[in-house]
Design an enzyme around this catalytic site. Structure first.
Site, PDB file in Angstrom:
ATOM      1  N   ARG A   1       0.846  -1.180   0.000  1.00 52.10           N
ATOM      2  CA  ARG A   1       0.000   0.000   0.000  1.00 52.10           C
ATOM      3  C   ARG A   1       0.884   1.233   0.000  1.00 52.10           C
ATOM      4  O   ARG A   1       1.974   1.243   0.553  1.00 52.10           O
ATOM      5  CB  ARG A   1      -0.923   0.043   1.238  1.00 52.10           C
TER       6      ARG A   1
ATOM      7  N   GLU B   1      -2.030   8.118  -3.935  1.00 54.70           N
ATOM      8  CA  GLU B   1      -2.417   7.753  -5.307  1.00 54.70           C
ATOM      9  C   GLU B   1      -3.883   8.094  -5.566  1.00 54.70           C
ATOM     10  O   GLU B   1      -4.695   8.098  -4.634  1.00 54.70           O
ATOM     11  CB  GLU B   1      -2.155   6.257  -5.557  1.00 54.70           C
TER      12      GLU B   1
ATOM     13  N   HIS C   1      -1.037   0.565  -9.735  1.00 58.83           N
ATOM     14  CA  HIS C   1      -1.810  -0.273  -8.817  1.00 58.83           C
ATOM     15  C   HIS C   1      -2.559  -1.370  -9.582  1.00 58.83           C
ATOM     16  O   HIS C   1      -3.792  -1.484  -9.503  1.00 58.83           O
ATOM     17  CB  HIS C   1      -2.791   0.584  -8.003  1.00 58.83           C
TER      18      HIS C   1
END
Length: 328
Positions: free
Chosen positions: A240, A269, A287
């Protein structure tokens, strides 16, 4: 009897929306609009449940505005977008989608490790720019993968998958650090040896981060930790954003205090720290570690399964909390 009302907060597979519509009164978001917190709360005010992704923050403020809400099913294994304590106190069930993405994410993590070690992004940019005019002995010579030392920080399902790939596929020496040590049987299966965090940082040729994001893991890798790593080491983050101090990492890459990094997640993000965009020795992906079609479909279906089972009275399949009884 009226059907429970469900909000699908982001665009997902149409066949999953159709499946949900057989059980619920569904408000979908086929245009994939990313709503502000206020807009999300407005749409959730009359809903009994929601299917969310990691981009919807579910916290005490939102829950206070949504008195009918009983369950939030996250289409992700991570759920740091949930204030779990607030969900529990409000009597709202939270769920996630573990297991179905383990192998796909481990595949991607290992692919990102290899791309980083072997400088694939740098070399592709060089080729596309028309700079490749001759061979040279040290042209984009990178780090060895097979037989090297693989370090893993966070040894859950995905970390174990990466360990197995390294140990059994590439003959790597695998070391790991985790909040709790694995059983001897699991360590043997993964070909992994437990070490403390300092030894992990000092020893790993390739360090892969697979730990969940919590307040305790915020900036678990910062300037001090990067300084402990080998100058030849690579760092891979598929966990993460926020686990790595991206500004400190960009500085370490610029100054070649570590050799390279591969990042699939970022603090804040979809924004990316601008300094990461200026250094050549980093592989950046948006991601996508779980992004195979079968896996993303399985994630959406598991989120749907959680909603269906909850309102059928069977209880959620993959709960992340045990809520108080206020909204039962």
């Amino acid at each position: 009897m009226s059907k429970p009302r469900i909000l699908v907060a982001r665009a997902i597979f149409p066949e999953v929306v159709e499946r949900l519509s057989q059980h619920f009164d569904v408000q979908a978001n086929p245009d994939d609009v990313v709503w502000s917190p206020a807009e999300l709360a407005e749409r959730l005010q009359d809903k009994d449940g929601a299917l969310t992704t990691g981009s919807q923050r579910i916290d005490a403020g939102l829950l206070a505005r949504c008195p009918n809400l009983r369950i939030v099913a996250n289409m992700a294994v991570g759920y740091n977008n949930f204030d779990v304590d607030a969900l529990t106190a409000a009597g709202v069930q939270g769920t996630n989608t573990p297991d179905v993405l383990t192998e796909t994410t481990a595949d991607f993590g290992f692919a990102l490790l290899m791309a980083t070690a072997r400088r694939m992004t740098e070399s592709e940019h060089y080729l596309r720019a028309g700079q490749w005019t001759k061979w040279s002995y040290d042209m984009f010579a990178g780090a060895e993968v097979h037989g090297s030392t693989l370090g893993i920080l966070g040894m859950g399902r995905i970390g174990q998958g990466i360990a197995r790939r390294g140990a059994h596929g590439f003959g790597m020496k695998v070391i790991y650090h985790n909040r709790s040590r694995l059983s001897p049987a699991l360590e043997s299966e993964c070909g992994a040896r437990y070490v403390d965090k300092d030894e992990l940082l000092r020893t790993a040729d390739h360090l892969v981060l697979v730990l969940p994001y919590t307040a305790a893991s915020h900036h678990a890798i910062g300037a001090a930790e990067l300084a402990q790593m080998k100058p030849t080491a690579t760092l891979i983050n598929i966990a993460r954003g926020g686990i790595v101090d991206d500004a400190a990492l960009a500085a370490a890459l610029r100054d070649r205090r570590i050799a390279a990094a591969g990042l699939d997640v970022f603090e804040g993000e979809p924004s990316v720290h601008p300094d990461l965009l200026t250094v050549p020795n980093v592989v950046l992906t948006p991601h996508i570690a779980s992004a195979s079609v079968p896996t993303r479909l399985a994630m959406a279906n598991l989120a749907a399964d959680n909603l269906i089972a909850f309102f059928d009275g069977r209880g959620p399949l993959t709960p992340v909390n045990t809520p108080d009884e206020r909204r039962a």
